[in-house]
Enzyme design. Structure first.
Site, PDB file in Angstrom:
ATOM      1  N   TYR A  26     -14.494   4.983 -14.223  1.00 48.87           N
ATOM      2  CA  TYR A  26     -14.372   3.806 -13.074  1.00 48.87           C
ATOM      3  C   TYR A  26     -15.103   2.816 -13.388  1.00 48.87           C
ATOM      4  CZ  TYR A  26     -15.308   1.680  -8.615  1.00 48.87           C
ATOM      5  OH  TYR A  26     -15.104   0.657  -7.420  1.00 48.87           O
TER       6      TYR A  26
ATOM      7  N   SER B 290     -16.684  -4.236  -9.940  1.00 52.18           N
ATOM      8  CA  SER B 290     -17.806  -3.443  -8.763  1.00 52.18           C
ATOM      9  C   SER B 290     -18.609  -3.295  -9.566  1.00 52.18           C
ATOM     10  CB  SER B 290     -16.935  -2.072  -8.987  1.00 52.18           C
ATOM     11  OG  SER B 290     -18.266  -1.025  -8.582  1.00 52.18           O
TER      12      SER B 290
ATOM     13  N   ASP C   1       1.127  -1.149  -0.144  1.00 51.39           N
ATOM     14  CA  ASP C   1      -0.271  -0.296   0.136  1.00 51.39           C
ATOM     15  C   ASP C   1       0.644   1.698   0.298  1.00 51.39           C
ATOM     16  OD1 ASP C   1      -2.253   1.700   1.361  1.00 51.39           O
ATOM     17  OD2 ASP C   1      -3.407   0.365   1.117  1.00 51.39           O
TER      18      ASP C   1
ATOM     19  N   PHE D 298     -19.697  -1.049  -0.614  1.00 50.83           N
ATOM     20  CA  PHE D 298     -19.938  -1.029   1.132  1.00 50.83           C
ATOM     21  C   PHE D 298     -19.090  -0.346   1.888  1.00 50.83           C
ATOM     22  CE2 PHE D 298     -20.331  -5.238  -0.789  1.00 50.83           C
ATOM     23  CZ  PHE D 298     -19.776  -6.447   0.053  1.00 50.83           C
TER      24      PHE D 298
ATOM     25  N   LYS E 294     -13.751  -0.833 -14.667  1.00 44.44           N
ATOM     26  CA  LYS E 294     -13.789  -2.194 -13.201  1.00 44.44           C
ATOM     27  C   LYS E 294     -14.417  -3.680 -14.480  1.00 44.44           C
ATOM     28  CE  LYS E 294     -12.898  -1.002  -9.304  1.00 44.44           C
ATOM     29  NZ  LYS E 294     -12.179  -1.919  -8.395  1.00 44.44           N
TER      30      LYS E 294
ATOM     31  N   ASP F 200       3.717   1.397  -5.157  1.00 44.52           N
ATOM     32  CA  ASP F 200       3.006   1.705  -5.620  1.00 44.52           C
ATOM     33  C   ASP F 200       2.627   1.427  -7.335  1.00 44.52           C
ATOM     34  OD1 ASP F 200       2.318   3.233  -8.055  1.00 44.52           O
ATOM     35  OD2 ASP F 200       3.492   4.843  -8.201  1.00 44.52           O
ATOM     36  N   VAL F 201       1.195   0.176  -6.765  1.00 42.30           N
ATOM     37  CA  VAL F 201       0.332  -0.533  -8.351  1.00 42.30           C
ATOM     38  C   VAL F 201       0.471  -0.320  -9.407  1.00 42.30           C
ATOM     39  CG1 VAL F 201      -0.410  -1.630  -6.530  1.00 42.30           C
ATOM     40  CG2 VAL F 201      -1.548   0.325  -7.450  1.00 42.30           C
TER      41      VAL F 201
ATOM     42  N   THR G 219     -16.706   2.089   3.393  1.00 42.68           N
ATOM     43  CA  THR G 219     -14.978   2.533   4.333  1.00 42.68           C
ATOM     44  C   THR G 219     -15.026   3.645   4.015  1.00 42.68           C
ATOM     45  OG1 THR G 219     -14.493   1.879   1.645  1.00 42.68           O
ATOM     46  CG2 THR G 219     -14.620   0.092   2.214  1.00 42.68           C
TER      47      THR G 219
END
Length: 256
Positions: free
Chosen positions: A162, A149, A36, A195, A166, A59-60, A197
């Site tokens: 987005y 998602s 992360d 969800f 996804k 860093d992905v 978060t």
């Protein structure tokens, strides 16, 4: 797939879904790398969970950074599982705004990079590491879980980038499972609904009051541990492969 004594990589491991997943996997006896960019939360979680859990600033969107995280997981043990659950910003604007201006392609591309390209990056690099594993008694070498998602199926107004990202993760899933089948590596995808978060940037009571009533049953937002419970079940069950599982309380996004 039994993770006892093996290692797992969780990208976004300091976030809501990620932290819950890390806790679940540690409870099964896995050694876990928390990958992360949230250093403070990641280090605190690793310190709390103790031996066998390591935080790696990751860093992905960067190849070298992901390589470092995968290598760290292999140092902890045989890498048997990767759960890709990192998040990132999404602007939430219409393709053409009320001002008549088009949504910038550069922002669209950045969202694709974070949610889709980075998912492929972690999946491919984790799978390459798993390919060298000795097979378990079941013949399996590992499992990768990606996160989409329900917006990948029915995106709302303002979610073009987005939803496209996804939707791409969903589309990648079956092909990846087929590509990696000869290596004994499974690929599954989880598509969460609403969800609670930290991403909601409001307290849980406020979020539940706003979003909970839209869910058919149970009439509430999902809990991060419910995502983690599903991820752990997928890892355990070797016959789950190539499928996207919605976890959304039967919610379907309407136009809005």
């Amino acid at each position: 797939m039994d993770l006892k004594g093996a290692s797992a990589l969780v990208t976004g491991g300091a976030g809501g879904f990620g932290e819950a997943t890390v806790r679940r996997l540690v409870a099964t006896g896995a050694r876990v790398v928390i990958a992360d960019m949230a250093d403070e939360r990641g280090l605190a979680l690793a310190d709390e969970l103790g031996d066998g859990v390591r935080f790696v600033h990751t860093d992905v969107t960067d190849d070298d950074s992901v390589d470092t995280a995968v290598a760290a997981a292999r140092e902890l043990g045989t890498l048997r599982a990767a759960v890709i659950v990192h998040g990132g910003p999404a602007a939430g604007k219409r393709i053409v705004g009320r001002d008549g201006n088009a949504y910038p392609a550069s922002i669209f591309a950045r969202t694709i990079d974070i949610f889709l390209t980075a998912t492929y990056r972690v999946l491919s690099k984790s799978a390459a590491a798993m390919a060298g594993n000795d097979p378990a008694a079941s013949g399996q070498r590992g499992v990768v879980i990606t996160t989409a998602s329900i917006a990948g199926f029915e995106g709302q107004v303002g979610q073009s980038d987005y939803s496209a990202a996804k939707g791409g993760v969903i589309g990648l899933n079956l092909t990846a499972a087929r590509d990696l089948a000869p290596l004994g590596i499974r690929v599954m995808c989880i598509a969460p609904g609403t969800f609670y978060t930290r991403a909601y940037q409001m307290n849980e009571a406020e979020a539940q009051a706003k979003w909970g009533p839209t869910v058919p049953n149970p009439k509430r937002m999902g809990r991060a541990d419910e995502y983690a419970q599903l991820a752990a079940s997928i890892i355990e069950n070797d016959y789950l492969n190539g499928e996207t599982i919605r976890i959304d309380g039967a919610l379907r996004f309407n136009i809005g």
